[in-house]
Design an enzyme around this catalytic site. Structure first.
Site, PDB file in Angstrom:
ATOM      1  N   HIS A   1      15.732  29.203  40.973  1.00  0.00           N
ATOM      2  CA  HIS A   1      14.907  30.127  39.835  1.00  0.00           C
ATOM      3  C   HIS A   1      15.352  31.423  40.074  1.00  0.00           C
ATOM      4  O   HIS A   1      15.374  32.370  38.917  1.00  0.00           O
ATOM      5  CB  HIS A   1      13.372  29.765  40.280  1.00  0.00           C
ATOM      6  CG  HIS A   1      12.849  28.556  39.972  1.00  0.00           C
ATOM      7  ND1 HIS A   1      12.116  27.677  41.066  1.00  0.00           N
ATOM      8  CD2 HIS A   1      12.744  27.946  38.842  1.00  0.00           C
ATOM      9  CE1 HIS A   1      11.630  26.769  40.550  1.00  0.00           C
ATOM     10  NE2 HIS A   1      12.273  26.542  39.308  1.00  0.00           N
TER      11      HIS A   1
ATOM     12  N   ASP B   1      18.790  21.456  34.641  1.00  0.00           N
ATOM     13  CA  ASP B   1      18.282  20.442  33.343  1.00  0.00           C
ATOM     14  C   ASP B   1      19.089  20.524  32.163  1.00  0.00           C
ATOM     15  O   ASP B   1      18.783  21.252  31.238  1.00  0.00           O
ATOM     16  CB  ASP B   1      16.663  20.936  33.208  1.00  0.00           C
ATOM     17  CG  ASP B   1      15.891  21.022  34.523  1.00  0.00           C
ATOM     18  OD1 ASP B   1      15.387  20.001  34.609  1.00  0.00           O
ATOM     19  OD2 ASP B   1      16.067  21.904  35.256  1.00  0.00           O
TER      20      ASP B   1
HETATM   21  P1  AMP Z   1      11.204  24.377  36.569  1.00  0.00           P
HETATM   22  O1  AMP Z   1      10.577  25.295  37.261  1.00  0.00           O
HETATM   23  O2  AMP Z   1      11.859  22.999  37.474  1.00  0.00           O
HETATM   24  O3  AMP Z   1      10.692  23.841  35.289  1.00  0.00           O
HETATM   25  O4  AMP Z   1      12.641  24.967  36.325  1.00  0.00           O
HETATM   26  C1  AMP Z   1      12.565  26.213  35.628  1.00  0.00           C
HETATM   27  C2  AMP Z   1      14.038  26.681  35.294  1.00  0.00           C
HETATM   28  O5  AMP Z   1      14.654  27.033  36.380  1.00  0.00           O
HETATM   29  C3  AMP Z   1      14.681  25.670  34.410  1.00  0.00           C
HETATM   30  O6  AMP Z   1      15.462  26.566  33.494  1.00  0.00           O
HETATM   31  C4  AMP Z   1      15.608  24.943  35.585  1.00  0.00           C
HETATM   32  O7  AMP Z   1      16.644  24.462  34.636  1.00  0.00           O
HETATM   33  C5  AMP Z   1      15.834  26.071  36.372  1.00  0.00           C
HETATM   34  N1  AMP Z   1      16.434  25.702  37.480  1.00  0.00           N
HETATM   35  C6  AMP Z   1      15.679  24.784  38.434  1.00  0.00           C
HETATM   36  N2  AMP Z   1      16.473  24.378  39.648  1.00  0.00           N
HETATM   37  C7  AMP Z   1      17.663  25.151  39.353  1.00  0.00           C
HETATM   38  C8  AMP Z   1      18.735  25.252  40.156  1.00  0.00           C
HETATM   39  N3  AMP Z   1      19.030  24.807  41.299  1.00  0.00           N
HETATM   40  N4  AMP Z   1      19.736  26.056  39.748  1.00  0.00           N
HETATM   41  C9  AMP Z   1      19.634  26.576  38.396  1.00  0.00           C
HETATM   42  N5  AMP Z   1      18.537  26.802  37.632  1.00  0.00           N
HETATM   43  C10 AMP Z   1      17.717  26.004  38.162  1.00  0.00           C
END
Ligand code: AMP
Length: 317
Positions: free
Chosen positions: A63, A177
Site C-alpha cells: 500500500h 489486483d
Molecule cells: P486492498 O487494501 O487489498 O483492497 O488494496 C488496496 C490497493 O492496494 C489495491 O489497489 C491493491 O491492488 C493494492 N495492493 C495491495 N497489495 C499490493 C501489493 N503487494 N503491491 C502493490 N499493490 C498492492
C-alpha cells in the site's frame, strides 16, 4: 487518535482545520464525507492537486508503494480505509478482515501521507442496501468475477463513490489486483470520470510472496506453502520467456501448484491483459499469468506479465 469512528470520544476536526494541521501531525484521520470534502476543497483553494489511494486497511509496504507513486504525481495524498461490505459475499471473510486503523495511520505517517478517509459503514451506505450499482463489463465475469460473482460490482461501486467523494486528480491501484485494475480503468473511461488511474507494480516480500493484508492470517507453515504461488508465477513467466507455448507454460504452472500439499487451486491461466480471454498457442506478445488458490482458510491471488514469443520463434529455435 481514535481507532474506531463509532468510539470516537474526541471532537473530530473540521476539514479546514485538518488541512491546516496536516503537514505537522502526519495523516489527519477523517470519518465523515463532509469533513473530507471540506479538507479537499481547502487544498484546491490553495491550488494543490490531490491523489487518492483506496484501500481496505491493514496496510503494508505494498500500500505504501501506492502512496509513494501518487506522491510523485500530486501535491497531497488521501488514503481511504474502508472494508467495503458490498464486495464480500455472505460466507467470505468480511468479519475476519483485519481492521487496524491506528497502526495504519502510524505507517502512513512514515511516508508522509496527508490524510486518511476512514468512513463508517453507515456513512457510506446510509440506506443499508445499495439502490444503484455499477456492473463490470465482460472481463469482470471471468476468474475473480466467476468465483466471486458479486465482488466486482461491489468494488467498482465503492471506488466510484470514493472518486465522487474525494474528486482526486489521480487514483492509484495495484497490479496485485490486476483484474480490478483493468475494470476500474475501463469504468473511468466508459463513464468519463475526471480522474487518471495510476497502475502500480506488485510489491513482494524478499522471498517473492506478493504482499497482502490476508498474509497476516497465514500460519508459519501456510506462509511457506503460499510461496509456491509466486514461484509458480515466476516459473510460468520463465517458461514463456524461454519460448514455451502458453498451453505448455500453463501446464507447468498447474503441475507445480498441484504438487504442493495444502494448496487448493482456483484458477491458473494465461490471458490477454485487456479482455481476460485465455491466449491461444498461435499468438505472440504480452499476456498475463493470473492465479488464485486457497492456502488453508486464506484465498490468495498473484499475477505477472509474460512475453509470448509465438509458435514461429519456437520452431526456429
Ligand atoms: P486492498 O487494501 O487489498 O483492497 O488494496 C488496496 C490497493 O492496494 C489495491 O489497489 C491493491 O491492488 C493494492 N495492493 C495491495 N497489495 C499490493 C501489493 N503487494 N503491491 C502493490 N499493490 C498492492
Amino acid at each position: 487518535m481514535s481507532t474506531s469512528p463509532e468510539e470516537a470520544d474526541t471532537p473530530i476536526p473540521d476539514g479546514q482545520a485538518a488541512a491546516d494541521a496536516a503537514p505537522a501531525l502526519g495523516p489527519v484521520v477523517m470519518h465523515s464525507i463532509a469533513e473530507i470534502r471540506t479538507y479537499v476543497s481547502a487544498l484546491r483553494e490553495q491550488g494543490l492537486t490531490v491523489g487518492l489511494v483506496p484501500t481496505m486497511g491493514a496496510l503494508h509496504a505494498g500500500h505504501l508503494s501506492l502512496v509513494e507513486a501518487v506522491q510523485r504525481e500530486v501535491d497531497a495524498v488521501v488514503v481511504s480505509i474502508f472494508v467495503n461490505p458490498t464486495q464480500f459475499a455472505p460466507g467470505e471473510d468480511y468479519d475476519a478482515y483485519p481492521r487496524t486503523l491506528e497502526a495504519d495511520a502510524e505507517l502512513l505517517a512514515t511516508v508522509g501521507a496527508d490524510a486518511v478517509f476512514a468512513p463508517t459503514r453507515t456513512e457510506m451506505y446510509p440506506q443499508g442496501e445499495l439502490r444503484t450499482s455499477i456492473l463490470p463489463g465482460l472481463p469482470g465475469r471471468y476468474f475473480e468475477g466467476k468465483t466471486r460473482p458479486t465482488h466486482f460490482a461491489g468494488a467498482l461501486t465503492v471506488v466510484d463513490k470514493l472518486l465522487n467523494i474525494v474528486q482526486p486528480d489521480v487514483a492509484a491501484f495495484g497490479e496485485k489486483d490486476f483484474q480490478q485494475l483493468v475494470l476500474v480503468t475501463n469504468m473511468v473511461t466508459d463513464l468519463n470520470l475526471p480522474v487518471r488511474i495510476l497502475p502500480v507494480p506488485i510489491r513482494r516480500d524478499t522471498d517473492g510472496l506478493a504482499l497482502s493484508s490476508r498474509n497476516a492470517r497465514l500460519s508459519e507453515t501456510e506462509r511457506v506453502t503460499a510461496l509456491f504461488l509466486s514461484k509458480t508465477v515466476l516459473a510460468v513467466q520463465r517458461q514463456c520467456a524461454d519460448g514455451a507455448l502458453p498451453s505448455e507454460a500453463k501446464r507447468v504452472g498447474i503441475s507445480l501448484l498441484e504438487a504442493q500439499p495444502g494448496i487448493e487451486v482456483d484458477y491458473l491461466e494465461i490471458v490477454e491483459p485487456q479482455t481476460f480471454v485465455p491466449v491461444a498457442d498461435d499468438v505472440a506478445g504480452t499476456a498475463r499469468v493470473i492465479l488464485a488458490a486457497r492456502v488453508g482458510q486464506v484465498r490468495l491471488i498473484d499475477n505477472a506479465a509474460v512475453e509470448i514469443a509465438g509458435p514461429a520463434t519456437k520452431e526456429n529455435a
